[in-house]
Design a protein around this motif. Structure first.
Motif, PDB file in Angstrom:
ATOM      1  N   THR A  85       0.815  -1.207   0.000  1.00  0.00           N
ATOM      2  CA  THR A  85       0.000   0.000   0.000  1.00  0.00           C
ATOM      3  C   THR A  85       0.855   1.267   0.000  1.00  0.00           C
ATOM      4  OG1 THR A  85      -0.118  -0.062   2.414  1.00  0.00           O
ATOM      5  CG2 THR A  85      -1.910  -1.113   1.196  1.00  0.00           C
ATOM      6  N   VAL A  86       2.136   1.117   0.269  1.00  0.00           N
ATOM      7  CA  VAL A  86       3.023   2.273   0.283  1.00  0.00           C
ATOM      8  C   VAL A  86       3.468   2.548  -1.145  1.00  0.00           C
ATOM      9  CG1 VAL A  86       5.238   3.149   1.109  1.00  0.00           C
ATOM     10  CG2 VAL A  86       3.831   1.725   2.595  1.00  0.00           C
ATOM     11  N   GLN A  87       3.355   3.787  -1.545  1.00  0.00           N
ATOM     12  CA  GLN A  87       3.759   4.151  -2.892  1.00  0.00           C
ATOM     13  C   GLN A  87       5.265   4.333  -2.939  1.00  0.00           C
ATOM     14  OE1 GLN A  87       1.948   7.691  -4.426  1.00  0.00           O
ATOM     15  NE2 GLN A  87       3.004   7.552  -6.364  1.00  0.00           N
ATOM     16  N   ARG A  88       5.904   3.620  -3.851  1.00  0.00           N
ATOM     17  CA  ARG A  88       7.348   3.742  -4.051  1.00  0.00           C
ATOM     18  C   ARG A  88       7.586   4.864  -5.056  1.00  0.00           C
ATOM     19  NH1 ARG A  88       9.722   0.359  -0.242  1.00  0.00           N
ATOM     20  NH2 ARG A  88       8.382  -1.413  -0.027  1.00  0.00           N
ATOM     21  N   ASN A  89       8.585   5.679  -4.786  1.00  0.00           N
ATOM     22  CA  ASN A  89       8.887   6.802  -5.662  1.00  0.00           C
ATOM     23  C   ASN A  89      10.227   6.584  -6.340  1.00  0.00           C
ATOM     24  OD1 ASN A  89       6.722   8.942  -5.041  1.00  0.00           O
ATOM     25  ND2 ASN A  89       7.343   8.209  -3.037  1.00  0.00           N
ATOM     26  N   ASN A  90      10.326   7.104  -7.525  1.00  0.00           N
ATOM     27  CA  ASN A  90      11.593   7.061  -8.227  1.00  0.00           C
ATOM     28  C   ASN A  90      12.333   8.356  -7.980  1.00  0.00           C
ATOM     29  OD1 ASN A  90      11.265   4.535  -9.398  1.00  0.00           O
ATOM     30  ND2 ASN A  90      10.127   5.361 -11.127  1.00  0.00           N
ATOM     31  N   CYS A  91      13.525   8.228  -7.466  1.00  0.00           N
ATOM     32  CA  CYS A  91      14.407   9.376  -7.293  1.00  0.00           C
ATOM     33  C   CYS A  91      15.515   9.227  -8.321  1.00  0.00           C
ATOM     34  CB  CYS A  91      15.031   9.381  -5.898  1.00  0.00           C
ATOM     35  SG  CYS A  91      13.858   9.630  -4.577  1.00  0.00           S
ATOM     36  N   ARG A  92      16.097  10.328  -8.666  1.00  0.00           N
ATOM     37  CA  ARG A  92      17.245  10.248  -9.556  1.00  0.00           C
ATOM     38  C   ARG A  92      18.403   9.642  -8.782  1.00  0.00           C
ATOM     39  NH1 ARG A  92      21.594  13.641 -11.442  1.00  0.00           N
ATOM     40  NH2 ARG A  92      20.958  15.307 -10.044  1.00  0.00           N
ATOM     41  N   MET A  93      19.033   8.648  -9.370  1.00  0.00           N
ATOM     42  CA  MET A  93      20.204   8.032  -8.768  1.00  0.00           C
ATOM     43  C   MET A  93      21.358   8.197  -9.742  1.00  0.00           C
ATOM     44  SD  MET A  93      20.933   4.126  -7.570  1.00  0.00           S
ATOM     45  CE  MET A  93      21.475   3.545  -9.161  1.00  0.00           C
ATOM     46  N   ASP A  94      22.512   8.578  -9.213  1.00  0.00           N
ATOM     47  CA  ASP A  94      23.697   8.752 -10.031  1.00  0.00           C
ATOM     48  C   ASP A  94      24.868   8.123  -9.300  1.00  0.00           C
ATOM     49  OD1 ASP A  94      25.242   9.539 -12.150  1.00  0.00           O
ATOM     50  OD2 ASP A  94      25.003  11.685 -11.822  1.00  0.00           O
ATOM     51  N   TRP A  95      25.943   7.869  -9.980  1.00  0.00           N
ATOM     52  CA  TRP A  95      27.129   7.333  -9.325  1.00  0.00           C
ATOM     53  C   TRP A  95      28.380   7.833 -10.025  1.00  0.00           C
ATOM     54  CZ3 TRP A  95      30.777   3.578 -11.086  1.00  0.00           C
ATOM     55  CH2 TRP A  95      30.551   3.118 -12.390  1.00  0.00           C
ATOM     56  N   HIS A  96      29.447   7.878  -9.272  1.00  0.00           N
ATOM     57  CA  HIS A  96      30.766   8.183  -9.831  1.00  0.00           C
ATOM     58  C   HIS A  96      31.807   7.420  -9.027  1.00  0.00           C
ATOM     59  CE1 HIS A  96      30.578  11.165  -6.557  1.00  0.00           C
ATOM     60  NE2 HIS A  96      31.896  11.078  -6.542  1.00  0.00           N
ATOM     61  N   GLN A  97      33.019   7.379  -9.540  1.00  0.00           N
ATOM     62  CA  GLN A  97      34.062   6.635  -8.852  1.00  0.00           C
ATOM     63  C   GLN A  97      35.386   7.373  -8.886  1.00  0.00           C
ATOM     64  OE1 GLN A  97      35.349   2.950 -10.830  1.00  0.00           O
ATOM     65  NE2 GLN A  97      34.241   3.641 -12.663  1.00  0.00           N
TER      66      GLN A  97
END
Length: 189
Positions: A85-97
């Motif tokens: 019942t909990v709405q999952r949200n899309n967040c921007r995800m980024d990565w660097h190394q």
């Protein structure tokens, strides 16, 4: 028979299997609610011929033995599949190394430090972020390299959550995620 665990209107048939992962118990009446549930809270991982659960890391090469692995956590049985019942949200995800670290940034504003959980093992990251009071971001990643858990950390900043993973070896990762999932969730560096 009616269940007292899953609401007054829930009908549970005798012989119904527990819905928790790896629990082998079947419903035999209300006395079944009194028994302890042994289950795996994590997800199954299949990596380089090995099969294991992300929560307990008991590795095997044989699929039948993997299926027979007893759960690593105890709780109550779940006889009825519960709709999320909990709405999952899309967040921007980024990565660097860098040469020694991989940094994953999840752009979730005002993450709640009491409800945000980041679980890591040497080859995966399980991210659960509660932000802006009631929004949820959830993501599991199988990493493209091995990390040093003891030297990794998480920072909750005003506009994002940073997960800094110390590489076990100072080699460049071509992708954040292991090849088997890279097509579904990969992010460019």
């Amino acid at each position: 028979m009616k269940s007292t665990n899953n609401g007054p209107d829930s009908e549970i048939e005798i012989g119904t299997a527990c819905k928790n992962k790896s629990c082998q118990v079947r419903y035999e009446g209300t006395s079944s609610n009194e028994t302890e549930c042994l289950y795996h809270p994590g997800v199954p991982v299949f990596h380089e011929g090995l099969k294991y659960w992300s929560c307990c890391q008991r590795k095997t090469t044989e699929f039948d033995k993997f299926l027979e692995q007893q759960g690593c956590e105890t709780g109550k049985h779940n006889w009825v599949a519960v709709k999320e019942t909990v709405q999952r949200n899309n967040c921007r995800m980024d990565w660097h190394q860098t040469g020694s670290n991989v940094t994953i940034s999840v752009f979730a504003k005002c993450a709640d430090p009491t409800k945000t959980i980041v679980k890591v093992n040497q080859v995966s990251v399980d991210i659960f972020i509660v932000y802006e009071d009631d929004k949820i971001y959830s993501q599991w990643l199988e990493l493209n390299g091995i990390i040093d858990i003891g030297k990794s950390c998480v920072k909750l900043l005003g506009s994002k959550v940073e997960i800094i993973l110390k590489k076990a070896e100072p080699v460049s990762w071509g992708k954040l995620q292991y090849e088997s999932q890279a097509g579904d969730h990969s992010q460019s560096s």
